[in-house]
Scaffold this motif. Structure first.
Motif, PDB file in Angstrom:
ATOM      1  N   ILE A 174     -12.078  -0.783  17.109  1.00 42.94           N
ATOM      2  CA  ILE A 174     -12.571   0.023  18.238  1.00 42.94           C
ATOM      3  C   ILE A 174     -11.456   0.373  19.225  1.00 42.94           C
ATOM      4  CG2 ILE A 174     -14.137   0.034  20.218  1.00 42.94           C
ATOM      5  CD1 ILE A 174     -16.037  -1.698  18.544  1.00 42.94           C
ATOM      6  N   GLU A 175     -10.690  -0.639  19.648  1.00 45.21           N
ATOM      7  CA  GLU A 175      -9.661  -0.398  20.661  1.00 45.21           C
ATOM      8  C   GLU A 175      -8.449   0.343  20.093  1.00 45.21           C
ATOM      9  OE1 GLU A 175      -9.787  -1.106  23.905  1.00 45.21           O
ATOM     10  OE2 GLU A 175     -11.801  -1.955  23.801  1.00 45.21           O
ATOM     11  N   ARG A 176      -8.023  -0.076  18.889  1.00 47.85           N
ATOM     12  CA  ARG A 176      -6.822   0.542  18.317  1.00 47.85           C
ATOM     13  C   ARG A 176      -7.146   1.655  17.331  1.00 47.85           C
ATOM     14  NH1 ARG A 176      -2.349  -3.677  16.454  1.00 47.85           N
ATOM     15  NH2 ARG A 176      -1.532  -1.679  15.719  1.00 47.85           N
ATOM     16  N   GLY A 177      -8.413   1.784  16.949  1.00 53.34           N
ATOM     17  CA  GLY A 177      -8.835   2.875  16.076  1.00 53.34           C
ATOM     18  C   GLY A 177      -8.257   2.813  14.682  1.00 53.34           C
ATOM     19  N   LEU A 178      -8.011   1.598  14.161  1.00 59.10           N
ATOM     20  CA  LEU A 178      -7.429   1.469  12.829  1.00 59.10           C
ATOM     21  C   LEU A 178      -8.472   1.691  11.741  1.00 59.10           C
ATOM     22  CD1 LEU A 178      -5.013  -1.606  13.161  1.00 59.10           C
ATOM     23  CD2 LEU A 178      -4.550   0.817  13.545  1.00 59.10           C
ATOM     24  N   ASN A 196      -9.072  -0.242   5.896  1.00 64.84           N
ATOM     25  CA  ASN A 196      -8.050  -0.911   5.087  1.00 64.84           C
ATOM     26  C   ASN A 196      -7.031  -1.642   5.951  1.00 64.84           C
ATOM     27  OD1 ASN A 196      -9.060  -0.208   2.610  1.00 64.84           O
ATOM     28  ND2 ASN A 196      -7.814   1.624   2.400  1.00 64.84           N
ATOM     29  N   SER A 197      -6.632  -1.016   7.037  1.00 65.11           N
ATOM     30  CA  SER A 197      -5.653  -1.637   7.940  1.00 65.11           C
ATOM     31  C   SER A 197      -6.237  -2.871   8.612  1.00 65.11           C
ATOM     32  CB  SER A 197      -5.199  -0.634   9.003  1.00 65.11           C
ATOM     33  OG  SER A 197      -4.543   0.461   8.411  1.00 65.11           O
ATOM     34  N   VAL A 198      -7.498  -2.774   9.039  1.00 60.44           N
ATOM     35  CA  VAL A 198      -8.175  -3.922   9.664  1.00 60.44           C
ATOM     36  C   VAL A 198      -8.227  -5.089   8.687  1.00 60.44           C
ATOM     37  CG1 VAL A 198     -10.364  -4.775  10.614  1.00 60.44           C
ATOM     38  CG2 VAL A 198      -9.537  -2.497  11.240  1.00 60.44           C
ATOM     39  N   THR A 199      -8.575  -4.790   7.422  1.00 57.48           N
ATOM     40  CA  THR A 199      -8.637  -5.829   6.388  1.00 57.48           C
ATOM     41  C   THR A 199      -7.287  -6.492   6.186  1.00 57.48           C
ATOM     42  OG1 THR A 199     -10.431  -4.662   5.244  1.00 57.48           O
ATOM     43  CG2 THR A 199      -9.197  -6.280   3.967  1.00 57.48           C
ATOM     44  N   VAL A 248      -3.748   9.165  -0.547  1.00 56.77           N
ATOM     45  CA  VAL A 248      -4.824   9.122  -1.537  1.00 56.77           C
ATOM     46  C   VAL A 248      -6.192   8.994  -0.856  1.00 56.77           C
ATOM     47  CG1 VAL A 248      -4.643   6.605  -1.905  1.00 56.77           C
ATOM     48  CG2 VAL A 248      -5.614   8.066  -3.692  1.00 56.77           C
ATOM     49  N   SER A 249      -6.263   8.257   0.248  1.00 54.87           N
ATOM     50  CA  SER A 249      -7.534   8.113   0.962  1.00 54.87           C
ATOM     51  C   SER A 249      -7.970   9.440   1.575  1.00 54.87           C
ATOM     52  CB  SER A 249      -7.426   7.040   2.053  1.00 54.87           C
ATOM     53  OG  SER A 249      -6.377   7.353   2.953  1.00 54.87           O
ATOM     54  N   GLU A 250      -6.995  10.258   1.977  1.00 52.93           N
ATOM     55  CA  GLU A 250      -7.314  11.577   2.543  1.00 52.93           C
ATOM     56  C   GLU A 250      -7.831  12.509   1.457  1.00 52.93           C
ATOM     57  OE1 GLU A 250      -3.903  11.331   6.082  1.00 52.93           O
ATOM     58  OE2 GLU A 250      -3.546  12.519   4.284  1.00 52.93           O
ATOM     59  N   LEU A 251      -7.308  12.352   0.249  1.00 61.98           N
ATOM     60  CA  LEU A 251      -7.764  13.167  -0.876  1.00 61.98           C
ATOM     61  C   LEU A 251      -9.188  12.810  -1.267  1.00 61.98           C
ATOM     62  CD1 LEU A 251      -6.709  15.195  -3.221  1.00 61.98           C
ATOM     63  CD2 LEU A 251      -6.635  13.093  -4.582  1.00 61.98           C
ATOM     64  N   THR A 252      -9.477  11.512  -1.403  1.00 64.50           N
ATOM     65  CA  THR A 252     -10.805  11.093  -1.876  1.00 64.50           C
ATOM     66  C   THR A 252     -11.899  11.335  -0.843  1.00 64.50           C
ATOM     67  OG1 THR A 252     -10.368   8.810  -1.155  1.00 64.50           O
ATOM     68  CG2 THR A 252      -9.887   9.356  -3.463  1.00 64.50           C
ATOM     69  N   THR A 253     -11.538  11.467   0.434  1.00 66.54           N
ATOM     70  CA  THR A 253     -12.555  11.716   1.471  1.00 66.54           C
ATOM     71  C   THR A 253     -12.607  13.181   1.896  1.00 66.54           C
ATOM     72  OG1 THR A 253     -10.952  11.097   3.199  1.00 66.54           O
ATOM     73  CG2 THR A 253     -12.417   9.365   2.382  1.00 66.54           C
ATOM     74  N   THR A 260      -8.657  14.087   7.629  1.00 69.47           N
ATOM     75  CA  THR A 260      -8.928  12.919   8.463  1.00 69.47           C
ATOM     76  C   THR A 260      -8.033  11.788   7.981  1.00 69.47           C
ATOM     77  OG1 THR A 260     -11.230  13.606   8.770  1.00 69.47           O
ATOM     78  CG2 THR A 260     -10.689  11.308   9.279  1.00 69.47           C
ATOM     79  N   GLY A 261      -7.054  11.430   8.809  1.00 64.48           N
ATOM     80  CA  GLY A 261      -6.052  10.452   8.396  1.00 64.48           C
ATOM     81  C   GLY A 261      -6.299   9.071   8.944  1.00 64.48           C
ATOM     82  N   LYS A 262      -5.219   8.300   9.108  1.00 67.21           N
ATOM     83  CA  LYS A 262      -5.327   6.923   9.593  1.00 67.21           C
ATOM     84  C   LYS A 262      -5.936   6.895  10.986  1.00 67.21           C
ATOM     85  CE  LYS A 262      -1.530   4.811   7.007  1.00 67.21           C
ATOM     86  NZ  LYS A 262      -0.252   4.081   7.113  1.00 67.21           N
ATOM     87  N   GLY A 263      -6.800   5.909  11.214  1.00 72.77           N
ATOM     88  CA  GLY A 263      -7.444   5.790  12.518  1.00 72.77           C
ATOM     89  C   GLY A 263      -8.367   6.940  12.831  1.00 72.77           C
ATOM     90  N   ASN A 264      -8.856   7.617  11.775  1.00 76.54           N
ATOM     91  CA  ASN A 264      -9.767   8.772  11.934  1.00 76.54           C
ATOM     92  C   ASN A 264      -9.148   9.908  12.743  1.00 76.54           C
ATOM     93  OD1 ASN A 264     -11.993   7.804  10.435  1.00 76.54           O
ATOM     94  ND2 ASN A 264     -12.596   6.492  12.139  1.00 76.54           N
ATOM     95  N   LYS A 265      -7.811   9.961  12.759  1.00 75.36           N
ATOM     96  CA  LYS A 265      -7.143  11.067  13.462  1.00 75.36           C
ATOM     97  C   LYS A 265      -7.140  12.296  12.570  1.00 75.36           C
ATOM     98  CE  LYS A 265      -4.284   7.984  16.179  1.00 75.36           C
ATOM     99  NZ  LYS A 265      -2.986   7.303  16.271  1.00 75.36           N
ATOM    100  N   GLN A 266      -7.507  13.428  13.145  1.00 75.17           N
ATOM    101  CA  GLN A 266      -7.633  14.657  12.359  1.00 75.17           C
ATOM    102  C   GLN A 266      -6.458  15.594  12.605  1.00 75.17           C
ATOM    103  OE1 GLN A 266     -11.589  16.087  13.438  1.00 75.17           O
ATOM    104  NE2 GLN A 266     -12.476  14.977  11.714  1.00 75.17           N
TER     105      GLN A 266
END
Length: 308
Positions: free
Chosen positions: A17-21, A24-27, A159-164, A180-186
């Motif tokens: 929530i705070e860092r918007g990760l 996968n990064s959180v895990t 690859v995550s951007e491709l599959t989503t 939509t990339g890392k941290g849901n940044k577009q």
């Protein structure tokens, strides 16, 4: 270890929530802490995250040194620093036991790349000619695979951007796709007419024949069951193609992204433009693509230097 469980859960919420990760990064960050708690349990150390000190952390780092290479060790230490900084931020602790922990020195890893010829060979290995014994679905899957590789390379996607990637993300009239990339940044990435053609044909000829599962109506690339693709499936497709053309390189979907950036740079694109297209938060990350080979640098010198 109950105290660890609660605080790690709070940490994961903070990262999300705070860092918007991304998930996968959180895990990965949580796994760094899990390694430490596993070590404590293995050695019957009942100590809370609020009381653990530098000496125990040093023992732990020494313990994992034999099983992790310097890069992985540096990644682990970075993850633990993040965790203890969170404890200070949330007033759980006044100090961090990571203050004097040294990060192993590692060389800057240059990304593997493919030449344009190797990329052409990989994509050409996906034969689109249908045989009499083959059903339409198999033909459609090959068409999907070829379109995916074209999209990976032409847009420099993770690859995550491709599959989503979604149908609603395609802005072909404007010549862009929304990513939509890392941290849901577009970000908006340009897409060429050649790749647009492949995607349009895939949607009309292959995707339209699938029975699409609920919740995946807007997903662009689908598996044979009408669901979204996994990252592992894309890895497998690429590795199988590399084997088919006897490519003696260890490659992954990310190799296409590295090749995209390197080829743009070699052809005169500026770093700032590449940074925006890749979605790098810092241009320092993009600078790794300055690893141009000596042959190319010689060409630049001989072409542009006034005393060539």
């Amino acid at each position: 270890m109950k105290s660890w469980v609660k605080i790690v859960n709070d940490y994961k919420t903070y990262l999300k929530i705070e860092r918007g990760l991304a998930a996968n990064s959180v895990t990965n960050y949580a796994f760094d802490v899990q390694r430490l708690t596993d070590y404590l349990q293995l050695n019957n150390m009942e100590i809370s995250p609020l009381k653990i000190d530098e000496e125990i952390i040093q023992q732990f780092i020494y313990h994992v040194a034999g099983e992790l290479n310097p890069r992985s060790r540096a990644r682990l230490i970075s993850g633990l620093k993040s965790f203890f900084n969170f404890l200070i931020f949330e007033d759980y602790r006044k100090d961090t036991p990571m203050e004097l922990i040294e990060v192993p020195k590692i060389g800057r890893k240059l990304p593997d790349t493919l030449s344009t010829d190797e990329i052409d060979r990989l994509i050409a290995a996906i034969d689109l000619v249908t045989t009499e014994k083959e059903d339409n679905q198999a033909q459609g899957l090959r068409q999907r695979n070829r379109t995916m590789l074209e999209t990976l390379y032409s847009c420099g996607l993770r690859v995550s951007e491709l599959t989503t990637l979604k149908l609603s993300d395609l802005y072909f009239d404007e010549g862009f796709v929304k990513i939509t990339g890392k941290g849901n940044k577009q970000r908006f990435v340009p897409i060429g007419s050649f790749t647009q053609k492949y995607i349009t044909l895939y949607i009309k000829e292959a995707r339209s024949t699938l029975t699409i599962k609920k919740g995946h109506e807007d997903t662009l690339f689908l598996n044979r069951r009408g669901s979204g693709l996994t990252r592992a499936m894309v890895f497998t497709i690429i590795k199988d193609l590399a084997k088919a053309i006897n490519l003696n390189k260890v490659i992954s979907p990310h190799t296409f992204r590295h090749s995209f950036a390197t080829h743009l740079l070699e052809n005169g694109a500026d770093l700032r433009s590449i940074q925006l297209m890749l979605g790098h938060e810092s241009i320092t990350t993009t600078e790794i693509y300055m690893h141009l080979d000596r042959k190319f640098l010689n060409q630049v010198l001989n072409t542009y230097h006034p005393r060539r």
